[in-house]
Motif scaffolding. Structure first.
Motif, PDB file in Angstrom:
ATOM      1  N   LYS A 138       0.835  -1.192   0.000  1.00 48.62           N
ATOM      2  CA  LYS A 138       0.000   0.000   0.000  1.00 48.62           C
ATOM      3  C   LYS A 138       0.879   1.254   0.000  1.00 48.62           C
ATOM      4  CE  LYS A 138      -3.825   2.072   2.495  1.00 48.62           C
ATOM      5  NZ  LYS A 138      -3.378   2.950   3.583  1.00 48.62           N
ATOM      6  N   ILE A 139       1.874   1.264   0.864  1.00 47.54           N
ATOM      7  CA  ILE A 139       2.769   2.425   0.935  1.00 47.54           C
ATOM      8  C   ILE A 139       3.481   2.620  -0.400  1.00 47.54           C
ATOM      9  CG2 ILE A 139       4.786   3.440   2.067  1.00 47.54           C
ATOM     10  CD1 ILE A 139       4.000   1.825   4.593  1.00 47.54           C
ATOM     11  N   ARG A 140       3.955   1.532  -0.980  1.00 46.71           N
ATOM     12  CA  ARG A 140       4.660   1.626  -2.267  1.00 46.71           C
ATOM     13  C   ARG A 140       3.760   2.213  -3.347  1.00 46.71           C
ATOM     14  NH1 ARG A 140       8.048  -3.914  -2.043  1.00 46.71           N
ATOM     15  NH2 ARG A 140       9.909  -3.063  -1.035  1.00 46.71           N
ATOM     16  N   SER A 141       2.508   1.778  -3.350  1.00 46.81           N
ATOM     17  CA  SER A 141       1.612   2.285  -4.403  1.00 46.81           C
ATOM     18  C   SER A 141       1.272   3.756  -4.144  1.00 46.81           C
ATOM     19  CB  SER A 141       0.367   1.399  -4.515  1.00 46.81           C
ATOM     20  OG  SER A 141      -0.744   1.967  -3.887  1.00 46.81           O
ATOM     21  N   GLU A 142       1.229   4.151  -2.861  1.00 50.79           N
ATOM     22  CA  GLU A 142       0.993   5.563  -2.535  1.00 50.79           C
ATOM     23  C   GLU A 142       2.154   6.423  -3.017  1.00 50.79           C
ATOM     24  OE1 GLU A 142      -1.889   5.278   1.412  1.00 50.79           O
ATOM     25  OE2 GLU A 142       0.266   5.548   1.661  1.00 50.79           O
ATOM     26  N   ILE A 143       3.367   5.953  -2.763  1.00 48.68           N
ATOM     27  CA  ILE A 143       4.560   6.676  -3.222  1.00 48.68           C
ATOM     28  C   ILE A 143       4.519   6.814  -4.746  1.00 48.68           C
ATOM     29  CG2 ILE A 143       7.091   6.504  -3.491  1.00 48.68           C
ATOM     30  CD1 ILE A 143       7.176   5.326  -0.652  1.00 48.68           C
ATOM     31  N   ASP A 144       4.140   5.723  -5.387  1.00 51.77           N
ATOM     32  CA  ASP A 144       4.025   5.708  -6.839  1.00 51.77           C
ATOM     33  C   ASP A 144       3.032   6.775  -7.323  1.00 51.77           C
ATOM     34  OD1 ASP A 144       5.237   4.219  -8.891  1.00 51.77           O
ATOM     35  OD2 ASP A 144       3.277   3.345  -9.396  1.00 51.77           O
ATOM     36  N   ASP A 145       1.889   6.850  -6.645  1.00 49.62           N
ATOM     37  CA  ASP A 145       0.860   7.835  -7.005  1.00 49.62           C
ATOM     38  C   ASP A 145       1.393   9.265  -6.856  1.00 49.62           C
ATOM     39  OD1 ASP A 145      -0.916   5.872  -7.602  1.00 49.62           O
ATOM     40  OD2 ASP A 145      -2.058   6.014  -5.715  1.00 49.62           O
ATOM     41  N   PHE A 146       2.071   9.516  -5.756  1.00 47.56           N
ATOM     42  CA  PHE A 146       2.624  10.862  -5.541  1.00 47.56           C
ATOM     43  C   PHE A 146       3.660  11.209  -6.602  1.00 47.56           C
ATOM     44  CE2 PHE A 146       1.271  10.321  -0.955  1.00 47.56           C
ATOM     45  CZ  PHE A 146       0.307  11.301  -1.012  1.00 47.56           C
ATOM     46  N   GLN A 147       4.474  10.212  -6.970  1.00 41.87           N
ATOM     47  CA  GLN A 147       5.486  10.462  -7.988  1.00 41.87           C
ATOM     48  C   GLN A 147       4.841  10.761  -9.337  1.00 41.87           C
ATOM     49  OE1 GLN A 147       7.938   7.163  -7.078  1.00 41.87           O
ATOM     50  NE2 GLN A 147       9.564   8.440  -6.190  1.00 41.87           N
ATOM     51  N   LYS A 148       3.757  10.047  -9.625  1.00 38.35           N
ATOM     52  CA  LYS A 148       3.031  10.309 -10.873  1.00 38.35           C
ATOM     53  C   LYS A 148       2.467  11.727 -10.866  1.00 38.35           C
ATOM     54  CE  LYS A 148       1.692   5.670 -12.265  1.00 38.35           C
ATOM     55  NZ  LYS A 148       0.795   4.634 -11.726  1.00 38.35           N
ATOM     56  N   ALA A 149       1.927  12.117  -9.704  1.00 38.57           N
ATOM     57  CA  ALA A 149       1.362  13.471  -9.576  1.00 38.57           C
ATOM     58  C   ALA A 149       2.434  14.532  -9.799  1.00 38.57           C
ATOM     59  CB  ALA A 149       0.727  13.631  -8.188  1.00 38.57           C
ATOM     60  N   ILE A 150       3.645  14.269  -9.291  1.00 42.19           N
ATOM     61  CA  ILE A 150       4.749  15.215  -9.471  1.00 42.19           C
ATOM     62  C   ILE A 150       5.089  15.350 -10.959  1.00 42.19           C
ATOM     63  CG2 ILE A 150       7.240  15.555  -9.084  1.00 42.19           C
ATOM     64  CD1 ILE A 150       6.812  14.466  -6.235  1.00 42.19           C
TER      65      ILE A 150
END
Ligand SMILES: [Zn+2]
Length: 275
Positions: free
Chosen positions: A58-70
């Protein structure tokens, strides 16, 4: 080799056999109890690990989402900057005030857009840092629990191997002892044992009390137990009673018991007697 009919054995022998059977059965109970907790601990750790792995994902996918947003915001900034460049060039060639006003408003708007995007990027970076900290903690926990799980699994394997062998021997001994006890008595003993929480069907007298439920045994009854004339049960819990000597238990230790302790025991008895 002709075996004596267990019915004809003196009460003394019957009690001794029963007590030996009890000791053997208790040993089996102990082995089972020992093993009984470990599988549960192993399962708990497995469940915990599963939960931790889910959290990690879950944490990894959240980090992934934030990176995509950036990445998205960075693209937006590039677009806004391209527009700004264009508007600034157009600004040099404005024909009238109206055009000038429209362009300045656009420039203002795009500048704000860039600022907003930068703010969002910073927020996302902060969130990523936070999540990365969580991720590290989770990974450490996973590492820790994995080690614990491995240890418990090995422990269980070892015990399983050890107890299996010992348990087989104890079971053989049980079977052998059971042939020396008359069926009726054996049935009652098993029934008592089943009903007892600690699995004790026969107990020895301890400090004038039943070794199973610890209720006091009247003196006359204690004498009867010592006589081995018949099988006597505790009037409170129903367990078969045996005197410690017959059970092979040493209660009095005259050789190494400290005189101080003896005095206090005697004093206590006197107090009880005078009550
Ligand atoms: Zn009792």
């Amino acid at each position: 080799m002709a075996k004596k009919d267990p019915k004809e054995l003196p009460v003394e022998e019957k009690l001794k056999n029963l007590y030996q059977l009890q000791t053997t059965l208790s040993a089996i109970d102990e082995k089972r109890a020992l093993r009984g907790e470990l599988p549960l601990e192993v399962r708990d750790l497995e469940d915990e690990l599963e939960g931790l792995n889910t959290r990690q994902e879950k944490i990894r996918s959240e980090i992934d989402d934030f990176q995509k947003a950036i990445t998205q915001k960075k693209g937006d900034i590039e677009e806004a900057q391209a527009s700004l460049e264009r508007y600034n060039k157009q600004l040099d060639m404005v024909a009238n005030n109206r055009e000038y006003d429209t362009l300045t408003k656009e420039i203002e708007f795009q500048t704000l857009e860039v600022e907003l995007c930068n703010k969002k990027i910073k927020e996302a970076q902060y969130k990523i840092e936070e999540r990365q900290h969580d991720l590290e903690e989770t990974e450490n926990l996973i590492e820790d629990r994995k080690k614990a799980l491995e240890e418990k699994r090995n422990e269980l394997d070892e015990i399983m191997q050890e107890t299996r062998e010992e348990e087989e021997q104890l079971k053989e001994r049980t079977a052998e002892l059971e042939t020396r006890i008359e069926p009726g008595l054996l049935r009652s003993f098993k029934r008592i044992r089943k009903g007892a929480r600690n699995g004790l069907g026969i107990v020895y007298v301890q400090r004038d009390a039943c070794g199973g439920c610890f209720n006091k045994i009247p003196p006359q009854r204690q004498l009867d137990i010592k006589m081995h004339k018949k099988i006597i049960v505790c009037e409170y819990c129903g367990r078969i009673l045996i005197d410690p000597e017959l059970a092979g238990i040493k209660t009095e230790k005259p050789a190494d018991e400290k005189p101080q302790k003896r005095r206090s025991t005697r004093k206590k008895k006197e107090e009880e007697a005078s009550e």
